[in-house]
Design a protein around this motif. Structure first.
Motif, PDB file in Angstrom:
ATOM      1  N   MET A   1     -17.963  -4.371 -39.020  1.00  0.00           N
ATOM      2  CA  MET A   1     -18.700  -4.446 -40.268  1.00  0.00           C
ATOM      3  C   MET A   1     -19.908  -5.360 -40.073  1.00  0.00           C
TER       4      MET A   1
ATOM      5  N   ARG B   1     -20.243  -0.360 -42.550  1.00  0.00           N
ATOM      6  CA  ARG B   1     -18.896  -0.293 -41.989  1.00  0.00           C
ATOM      7  C   ARG B   1     -18.840   0.747 -40.881  1.00  0.00           C
TER       8      ARG B   1
ATOM      9  N   GLU C   1     -13.512   1.800 -40.355  1.00  0.00           N
ATOM     10  CA  GLU C   1     -13.404   0.884 -41.492  1.00  0.00           C
ATOM     11  C   GLU C   1     -13.668   1.572 -42.829  1.00  0.00           C
TER      12      GLU C   1
END
Length: 237
Positions: free
Chosen positions: A1, A63, A67
């Motif tokens: 991230m 992301r 994720e």
């Protein structure tokens, strides 16, 4: 991230209250990042931005593919439904994902087993101690299939022995399913024993003062090690 140049402020009457200022950081997928800062500096606001409960005034949050999807939250208080049993509190979050009730019960029981509470499945939350209720909350957070875990000081109000017991319960589940975890706290000791990356935060408007990558395996860490002592000194000098 990746957090890129996040800005966030709130309007208070005729004035803007800046909370985050030019906040940028990269967090490796499948890692635990601990944000450590003083009360009121903006840590919970950062979690809410990452969890898409609020939006930044500017900047972006990127992301990775693994994720993307829903988030799992673990709060300061367990937030269990008092009229449901322990097992039902965990099974509830699986309903959108699994149609078969028997499969949901099996999965929920498995997560309770991992936090040492499988035999308490038929109890109501008010029949458990505070630490046991928080264990249920940990099991529920992992049962929910969020690819990012957001922790808002979930061990803050507990005594020392119980706090470390819950940290161990969390880490045992995380090791089996290494989801990207963002953890906010004001406890440096917790951060040093839990995280891969420790971020020291400034007061509001919140910015990054220092970052520390912890290379020592978790099972070999000690608060008295040279690495830990150096990092702790940076917070208290």
């Amino acid at each position: 991230m990746i957090l890129e140049r996040l800005y966030k402020s709130y309007r208070i009457g005729d004035h803007l209250l800046p909370v985050l200022s030019d906040f940028s950081l990269e967090m490796p997928p499948g890692s635990i990042t601990a944000f450590v800062g003083p009360s009121g500096c903006g840590k919970t606001t950062l979690l809410r931005l990452i969890g898409e409960l609020e939006h930044a005034d500017s900047g972006s949050i990127k992301r990775t593919e693994e994720e993307k999807g829903v988030f799992s939250y673990l709060f300061q208080e367990p937030r269990l439904l008092p009229w449901n049993t322990v097992l039902a509190n965990v099974e509830l979050v699986l309903r959108p994902w699994y149609d078969d009730r028997h499969e949901r019960i099996h999965r929920a029981s498995g997560f309770l087993h991992l936090v040492g509470l499988e035999e308490y499945g038929k109890f109501k939350p008010d029949q458990l101690s505070g630490g046991m209720r928080q264990r249920v909350a940990i099991a529920r957070a992992f049962a929910y299939p969020g690819r990012i875990m957001l922790l808002d000081e979930p061990f803050q109000s507990l005594d020392t022995h119980l706090r470390w017991s819950l940290v161990e319960a969390f880490l045992s589940l995380w090791k089996a399913d290494k989801r990207t975890t963002v953890y906010v706290t004001h406890d440096v000791s917790e951060a040093l024993l839990m995280a891969d990356l420790v971020v020291r935060l400034s007061s509001r408007p919140m910015g990054i003062l220092e970052t520390f990558t912890i290379g020592t395996p978790r099972e070999q860490r000690s608060l008295g090690s040279p690495e830990s002592i150096v990092i702790q000194q940076s917070f208290y000098t």
